[in-house]
Design an enzyme around this catalytic site. Structure first.
Site, PDB file in Angstrom:
ATOM      1  N   ALA A  96      -0.822  65.865   7.925  1.00  0.00           N
ATOM      2  CA  ALA A  96      -1.698  64.700   8.027  1.00  0.00           C
ATOM      3  C   ALA A  96      -1.289  63.561   7.115  1.00  0.00           C
ATOM      4  CB  ALA A  96      -3.141  65.119   7.706  1.00  0.00           C
ATOM      5  N   LYS A  97      -0.508  63.860   6.049  1.00  0.00           N
ATOM      6  CA  LYS A  97      -0.009  62.846   5.110  1.00  0.00           C
ATOM      7  C   LYS A  97      -1.151  62.002   4.555  1.00  0.00           C
ATOM      8  CE  LYS A  97       4.435  62.704   7.548  1.00  0.00           C
ATOM      9  NZ  LYS A  97       4.084  63.609   8.672  1.00  0.00           N
ATOM     10  N   ARG A  98      -2.236  62.651   4.202  1.00  0.00           N
ATOM     11  CA  ARG A  98      -3.426  61.963   3.736  1.00  0.00           C
ATOM     12  C   ARG A  98      -3.365  61.673   2.239  1.00  0.00           C
ATOM     13  NH1 ARG A  98      -4.369  61.276   8.773  1.00  0.00           N
ATOM     14  NH2 ARG A  98      -6.218  62.163   9.762  1.00  0.00           N
TER      15      ARG A  98
END
Length: 280
Positions: A96-98
């Site tokens: 998700a690369k949050r």
């Protein structure tokens, strides 16, 4: 082990039990789904279920990329996918690369909270660009794996990641060193692309104990041998393939979802065997 067992302990057990460090990316591009699934309720879930059935015995984890689920039906499909993978005994790493600040990043961190209302992923990818405070809700979750983006395999990654600091080190090496400092709970890993083996080697020297998630094997042309040699820490790490497995059926003999699933299973088995040739 339970969902509250630290992620890397669960991953180590999974790797040992099935003799695989393969991460299977579940990126169900709607435009590429088999025709016989497109009219189904939640076609992405219908596709993923068949891929999971065909590949789970070879997969150390499944790695859905959030970009393919960013709509109401997509999130339903993602939750069904996570629950089904767990039913097969396979952890789920949400790509998700949050990261953000304050309440926003706390909401993002709910995706890996085992007490959330709905299935939770076991690990997640995060973006360190906003600094350590933006990652604290993830890092504080002792049960979840947190893979910090470090050196990506896309050509434009060098625009920022290669920039030299006053110390002479490039940004991506500083990210690796910071991630090591953030690893108070033993739940931190790095995302390091497979297309630059010399950088994999250099990062392994900087952070000898952090497991890597290594994308770029398969469609992006990464080299399997250095990915395994430098990606694993004490035998724990993940080498990912997404399109090269789930869409192996594009060239398969036969039509429809069953042919796709069969081709995916064979592709996963071949890549698992290929990776295992380089494991100690």
């Amino acid at each position: 082990m339970t969902a509250r067992t630290p992620f890397f302990d669960r991953l180590a057990e999974r790797i040992e039990r099935i003799d695989s460090v393969l991460s299977v990316g579940l990126d169900p591009d709607p435009a590429r789904l088999p025709e016989d699934l497109r009219d189904r309720d939640l076609p992405r879930w219908a596709f993923n279920r068949r891929i999971i059935d065909a590949t789970h015995e070879h997969a150390a984890v499944f790695k859905p990329n959030a970009a393919f689920y960013e709509d109401p039906e997509g999130w339903r499909a993602l939750e069904e996918t996570i629950a089904y993978a767990h039913g097969k005994g396979v952890p789920v790493l949400l790509d998700a690369k949050r990261a953000d600040i304050g309440n926003t990043t706390r909401r993002y961190a709910d995706l890996v909270d085992p007490d959330r209302d709905g299935p939770a992923a076991d690990a997640i990818t995060v973006n360190p660009y906003m600094g350590g405070d933006s990652l604290q809700p993830f890092l504080a979750n002792e049960t979840a794996g947190v893979f910090v983006l470090c050196r990506t395999s896309n050509p434009g990654g060098s625009d920022l990641q290669d920039l030299p600091l006053e110390t002479g080190e490039p940004v991506y090496e500083r990210v690796a060193a910071l991630a090591d400092l953030w690893n108070d709970h033993g739940n931190v890993g790095l995302v390091v692309g497979a297309t630059q083996p010399e950088e994999l080697e250099a990062l392994r020297e900087i952070v000898p104990d952090l497991p890597f998630l290594v994308p770029g094997i398969g469609a992006q042309g990464g080299d399997a041998e250095p990915a395994v040699e430098y990606g694993l820490a004490e035998g724990v790490g993940l080498i990912n393939s997404s399109r090269g497995i789930v869409f192996a059926g594009d060239d398969a003999t036969g039509e429809g979802a069953d042919a796709y699933a069969s081709a995916a299973g064979q592709a996963a088995k071949r890549l698992k065997s290929r990776l295992n040739r380089y494991r100690a």
